[in-house]
Write an enzyme that holds these catalytic residues in place. Sequence first.
Site, short mmCIF file in Angstrom:
data_model
loop_
_atom_site.label_atom_id
_atom_site.label_comp_id
_atom_site.label_asym_id
_atom_site.label_seq_id
_atom_site.Cartn_x
_atom_site.Cartn_y
_atom_site.Cartn_z
N CYS A 102 0.83 -1.21 0.00
CA CYS A 102 0.00 0.00 0.00
C CYS A 102 0.86 1.25 0.00
O CYS A 102 0.34 2.36 0.12
CB CYS A 102 -0.94 0.00 1.19
N CYS A 115 4.75 1.67 3.93
CA CYS A 115 6.11 1.51 4.47
C CYS A 115 7.04 2.59 3.93
O CYS A 115 7.87 3.13 4.66
CB CYS A 115 6.66 0.12 4.14
N CYS A 173 3.71 -7.21 5.46
CA CYS A 173 3.32 -7.94 4.24
C CYS A 173 4.46 -8.81 3.73
O CYS A 173 4.30 -10.00 3.54
CB CYS A 173 2.87 -6.97 3.15
N CYS A 207 2.96 -2.61 10.61
CA CYS A 207 2.03 -2.16 9.58
C CYS A 207 1.62 -0.73 9.85
O CYS A 207 0.56 -0.49 10.38
CB CYS A 207 0.80 -3.08 9.52
N HIS A 215 3.79 -4.75 26.24
CA HIS A 215 3.26 -4.82 27.60
C HIS A 215 4.31 -4.51 28.67
O HIS A 215 3.99 -3.92 29.70
CB HIS A 215 2.72 -6.25 27.80
N CYS A 270 4.71 -0.69 28.78
CA CYS A 270 3.50 0.10 28.48
C CYS A 270 3.21 1.12 29.57
O CYS A 270 3.31 0.82 30.76
CB CYS A 270 2.31 -0.83 28.33
N CYS A 319 -6.48 0.25 31.50
CA CYS A 319 -5.76 -0.64 30.58
C CYS A 319 -6.72 -1.04 29.46
O CYS A 319 -7.91 -1.25 29.68
CB CYS A 319 -5.28 -1.88 31.34
N CYS A 332 -6.62 -4.85 23.22
CA CYS A 332 -5.19 -4.56 23.12
C CYS A 332 -4.35 -5.84 23.05
O CYS A 332 -4.49 -6.74 23.86
CB CYS A 332 -4.73 -3.72 24.31
N CYS A 346 7.56 0.36 20.62
CA CYS A 346 6.72 1.56 20.49
C CYS A 346 6.60 2.36 21.81
O CYS A 346 6.65 3.59 21.77
CB CYS A 346 5.31 1.21 20.00
N CYS A 360 0.03 4.29 19.50
CA CYS A 360 -1.34 3.79 19.58
C CYS A 360 -1.91 3.84 21.01
O CYS A 360 -2.95 4.45 21.24
CB CYS A 360 -1.41 2.37 19.02
N CYS A 413 -3.35 -1.72 21.01
CA CYS A 413 -2.33 -2.21 20.09
C CYS A 413 -2.97 -3.35 19.29
O CYS A 413 -3.63 -4.22 19.87
CB CYS A 413 -1.13 -2.73 20.89
N CYS A 453 0.57 -5.32 15.19
CA CYS A 453 0.87 -5.30 13.75
C CYS A 453 2.27 -5.78 13.42
O CYS A 453 2.60 -5.94 12.25
CB CYS A 453 0.58 -3.93 13.15
#
Lengths: 274, 511
Positions: free
Chosen positions: A14, A17, A116, A154, A191, A194, A214, A220, A229, A241, A248, A251
């Site tokens: 798509c 990336c 992908c 993703c 986690h 987080c 949470c 999640c 992340c 996110c 989450c 992805c």
Amino acid sequence: MEKIKVIWFQAGGCTGCTISLLNSSSIKIKNLLLDEIVPGKIISLIFQPTIMAGSGEKVIEVMREESFKKDFVLVVEGVIPTKDNGVYGKVGEKTFLEILCDLAEKSNGIICIGSCSSFGGIPKGFPNPIGCKSVKEIIDEKGIGKKVINISGCPPHPDWFLGTITKIIANLPIELDELNRPFDFYGKLIHENCLRRPYFDKGKFAKSFSEEGCLYLLGCKGPFTHADCPIREWNGGINWCIKNNSPCFGCTEPEFIDENSPLFKRKEIEKIGE
Amino acid sequence: MGKKIIIDPVTRIEGHLKVEVEIENKKVIDAKCSGMLYRGIEKILAGRDPLDACQITQRICGVCPVAHASASTLALDDAFGIKEKIPENALLVRNLIHASNHIHNSILHFYHLTLLDFIDVSKVKNGISSEIDLVCKFLQRDNHSPFIPREDDFRLPEDINLRILHNYIKGLEIRRYAHQLLSIFGGKMPHQCGIVPGGVTQKVDAGKIENGIGKLKDIKEFIELYYFRDLKDVAKFYPEYFEIGSSYGNYLTYGIFPLKENGEIKRFQPSGVVYNFEKFEELNPDKITEHIVNSWYKGEIVNPKFDNPEPDIDKEGYSWIKSPRYDDNAFEVGPAARLIVAYMKNQEPWKKEIDNILNEFNMDISKLNSVLGRHIARFIEAKVLVNECINWLLKIRPEDDFYIDFEIPENSEGIGLSEGARGAVGHWIIIKNKKIFHYQVISPTTWNASPKDKNGNHGAIEKALIGTEVKDIENPVEILRIIRSFDPCLACAVQIIDKKKVNKKEFIIWA
């Protein structure tokens, strides 16, 4: 000047990336394109369809010439359809499958950018209409003995890709997990770091987006998902996110999408933290 | 002497599209657009939880994911019976997320996907700016990929060329700011996570409002000072592109950016249908069908409300793209369509801004139907939206709701109509037993890059290509500039075939 040549092959994707890479703020994209990445070393982007100036035969010729020198890193973005001999994705007269095998054979190694090419991603979701396979699966089946690094996500965070490239350029060893992802970026569960972990530990779970807590019951997948992340954050440290009160979706994992769907429903935890 | 040229791929667009052009006496006499990738996302959606649709469909496109997230969410809001109840704050935040993506796209499209057709990267000198110095250093390398090789028709004087090249590089930064702006409200980009049925996930507090205004100021300065000047200079030195690349003059838009005004929902950019620049009519979604006579699917005409045609790889035809038609007519969608409809409906601030900007170019509204017109339309949108985003931010009431709870009905159906930067995007859903039973997407590029329909009507891009004079078929910049002006969402293979010299059949992959 030492250089790494990169051929960036876009298959069934798509372009997310590529756009994510353009969002890089640690190494700015202008420096990636025009400047040294580490002193004395540059990346030469031989082929990248979204940003390159020329079109058609001219640029294909450059790619062909360079690929015959067999000294380049192949970056693959997007899935490779294999059903009906791969007719569902073509560039020019060739299927993505043919192009991938040809380039992979000649490359020094392969970096899969995004879920992908790494695992099949959303297009591989049930019923997998076009018979998607990951690049690693295809390489193994065809007996092409090239190393594959998976930068899943993703899309993936630009740092995950550029950090890996930097290590390659600086001749530093890259430790991979069992899914061929660099341990530096995929070594820990969401986690574990987080910001809502205290809610989880206290048993304070949000049941609606209008509640604080949470996000586990809202679907999640942080307890099952390996990525940094929470400490790296996205778009130059602006947000990510879970900080945005969104679950989450996992992805970066091969379970994205089938095993992680429904995305907004809880996934049973057997064991957390390992 | 006639000669076959294959341009494969056409770069600086999104996705996989092949365009085949037939030339006679230097003029394009026929054109075929072929989408070269089928993923079957709609088939993957069947049987899943309806809430998955928003996240899965935005992965159709990494350049305009928000368009799909928005259309999908509107379809779900509709199916869940809550579309009138979405809190005003949520509408504003959704609009901010969506508008940031349109602003990102205008900058990306003009500076990074288009400008290399007009600026000469190799004509630089040291000491102008640190950005240009980087280019000088780059040119000392033995290999100049990805900027050379390229097509060649460069006319800008040295000083203007240098300024615009500087802004090409500066624009890389500014485009990134637009995604940062989006990320403040949408969590991350590409593939945001803020928009959900019922509203948005995150409340917006005073800090986020301030952060948003800060980013908008940086972007606004670039758009108003540089983007405008750069676009004007390109237009000045390539004026014939006001005449090149005209399509039907038929425009369609679903409208975008819903807002509550006195309890009623009204769109900041209105919906509508324009025939041949003259006749205006209100949009009736029931008139939308998809022709598939030249697409590799079983059937002839399908309805997005309930049909999901099976792929047919043995069929005669030339594309994976279907041909959406409104009342059996072909339309152009995109920024020009949105502006022309707003203009005909006298909707402000659009009408005033369109008049002002077109006045600067000494053009009337009909000139939006051209290569340069489409670029100007994208600029006008970016300019208006940057200002409107500041207004929307200031309308947010942090203490009020951003989300409402809902139940997923046992059985229902919904339609979500919105706009991507590239034009009208529609999602249709049927829910049975709380699961997705049917899902169909009609995305903007299917309107623009559609193959010929049952009545022989070309899609908008094919129509715009036909009749174009190609001065040098070794260097077919006209073709590339026309295709890129539509900002198609597919990477592209263009085959140009000179009818005198070659047998066409040999070069059609699917026929």
